[in-house]
Enzyme design. Structure first.
Site, PDB file in Angstrom:
ATOM      1  N   CYS A   1      26.289  37.317  39.904  1.00 15.29           N
ATOM      2  CA  CYS A   1      27.721  37.027  40.027  1.00 15.29           C
ATOM      3  C   CYS A   1      28.194  36.166  38.849  1.00 15.29           C
ATOM      4  O   CYS A   1      28.216  36.639  37.729  1.00 15.29           O
ATOM      5  CB  CYS A   1      27.992  36.380  41.379  1.00 15.29           C
ATOM      6  SG  CYS A   1      29.735  36.414  41.848  1.00 15.29           S
TER       7      CYS A   1
ATOM      8  N   GLU B   1      20.434  37.338  46.845  1.00  7.09           N
ATOM      9  CA  GLU B   1      19.850  36.156  47.501  1.00  7.09           C
ATOM     10  C   GLU B   1      20.460  35.908  48.873  1.00  7.09           C
ATOM     11  O   GLU B   1      19.890  35.201  49.691  1.00  7.09           O
ATOM     12  CB  GLU B   1      20.012  34.924  46.584  1.00  7.09           C
ATOM     13  CG  GLU B   1      21.369  34.222  46.634  1.00  7.09           C
ATOM     14  CD  GLU B   1      22.479  34.953  45.866  1.00  7.09           C
ATOM     15  OE1 GLU B   1      22.265  36.096  45.439  1.00  7.09           O
ATOM     16  OE2 GLU B   1      23.573  34.355  45.712  1.00  7.09           O
TER      17      GLU B   1
ATOM     18  N   HIS C   1      25.167  39.875  45.498  1.00  7.22           N
ATOM     19  CA  HIS C   1      24.338  38.696  45.768  1.00  7.22           C
ATOM     20  C   HIS C   1      23.064  39.054  46.545  1.00  7.22           C
ATOM     21  O   HIS C   1      23.048  38.939  47.776  1.00  7.22           O
ATOM     22  CB  HIS C   1      25.130  37.693  46.598  1.00  7.22           C
ATOM     23  CG  HIS C   1      26.170  36.959  45.822  1.00  7.22           C
ATOM     24  ND1 HIS C   1      25.882  35.811  45.099  1.00  7.22           N
ATOM     25  CD2 HIS C   1      27.485  37.187  45.644  1.00  7.22           C
ATOM     26  CE1 HIS C   1      26.993  35.370  44.519  1.00  7.22           C
ATOM     27  NE2 HIS C   1      27.981  36.191  44.822  1.00  7.22           N
TER      28      HIS C   1
END
Lengths: 79, 242
Positions: B86, B205, B203
């Site tokens: 990002c 994660e 994302h």
């Protein structure tokens, strides 16, 4: 001394903000507006120095930071 | 396999990365502040999401000049694995470690939702643990995620299979509908020519901990660990480097 740097999208780079404003104006009776591109104006207050020196300083900060050469161009303006 | 996660002023996904990499996946994680001049002992660098320097001027423009960035560049030039997520992707583009730029979403709206991604190249150091063309679901949350580059760069990225993730619908032909931000060729993530630097807007994660309902992102980090292990075994050739 005062100076200005204008940062604008290169031709061909999508400017959705400009498109939206353009469409808004056209939809609100401004039929003569053909296109709108939105950029940035950055105003500087510099110590007094020779014009050439100021120009090279502003070119340096513009090309390294203020404008992203992939998508933008810049123009330095001194009164 | 030690990950270094860099925190800039305004990073807000650094803790998510620490949690996903450390608590969930069990890798040692180093926290590195942007003012440091060394990464320390690590095998991979994570540039997390957020709004470094408030996104002032342009997203990622000021972060590229942080004291730690010359170290990140050296690390990448030495072949180390770097992932920018990002805002991290925006920073890598601004720093010139990846080609192109990320501009305002075509909709002019900040988009925060889950998207489907197709793994377009499963032979990279970041995707080896995925199946080729696997479709995964990963969240996005960005206002400036529209990937642009000149025609030549786009052609090069496609020809060299450096478009690693592409926004997709459930079916292969659904790509345009899956594009949440107007990115050229529905590009969600790319790697550099050497194959050791990845940038992506979604994302991964945020979808590692089973607690949040999905673990689709974990294989990105497992792939990186596998690549580092492979590099240690056979040095060179680096089997996972494209």
């Amino acid at each position: 001394m005062k100076a200005r740097v204008y940062v604008t999208y290169k031709p061909g780079v999508l400017d959705p903000q400009g498109q939206t404003v353009c469409q808004f104006l056209q939809n609100h009776g401004q039929a003569k507006v053909r296109d709108v591109r939105i950029g940035k104006l950055i105003e500087f207050d510099l110590e007094d120095m020779p014009r050439a020196e100021a120009e090279s300083l502003l070119t340096e900060v513009s090309s390294s930071l203020l404008a992203n050469p992939v998508i933008e161009t810049f123009r330095v303006e001194m009164p | 396999m030690t990950f270094a996660v860099i925190t800039f002023p305004g990073s807000n996904c650094d803790r998510d990365c620490h949690h996903a990499l450390g608590a969930v996946l069990g890798y040692p994680v180093r926290a590195v502040f942007h003012k440091e001049h060394a990464l320390g002992a690590c095998d991979a660098v994570v540039i997390p999401g957020g709004f470094s320097y408030g996104d002032y001027l342009r997203a990622g423009a000021l972060a590229k000049l942080s004291p730690i960035m010359p170290e990140v560049r050296r690390f990448a030039e030495a072949g180390g694995l770097v992932i920018g997520i990002c805002n991290g992707f925006q920073i890598l583009c601004e720093a010139g470690l990846l080609p192109g730029a990320l501009i305002r979403n075509r909709s002019l709206r900040f988009v925060s939702r889950e998207v489907m991604l197709r793994v377009e190249n499963a032979h990279t150091a970041f995707t080896s643990q995925y199946e080729p063309a696997q479709v995964i679901t990963v969240p996005i949350a960005h206002g400036e995620g529209c990937y642009v580059a000149d025609d030549r760069t786009i052609e090069e990225l496609e020809a060299e299979e450096r478009v690693v993730f592409r926004y997709a619908g459930p079916r292969r032909e659904d790509v345009p509908d899956g594009n949440p931000n107007g990115s050229r060729h529905a590009i969600a993530g790319i790697i550099n020519a050497r194959g050791n630097v990845l940038g992506l807007m979604p994302h991964p994660e945020r979808v590692c901990d089973p607690l949040v309902g999905r673990t689709d992102g974990a294989s990105v980090f497992r792939s990186m660990a596998a690549a580092v292990a492979g590099l240690r075994r056979a040095d060179p050739p680096a089997v996972f480097v494209v």
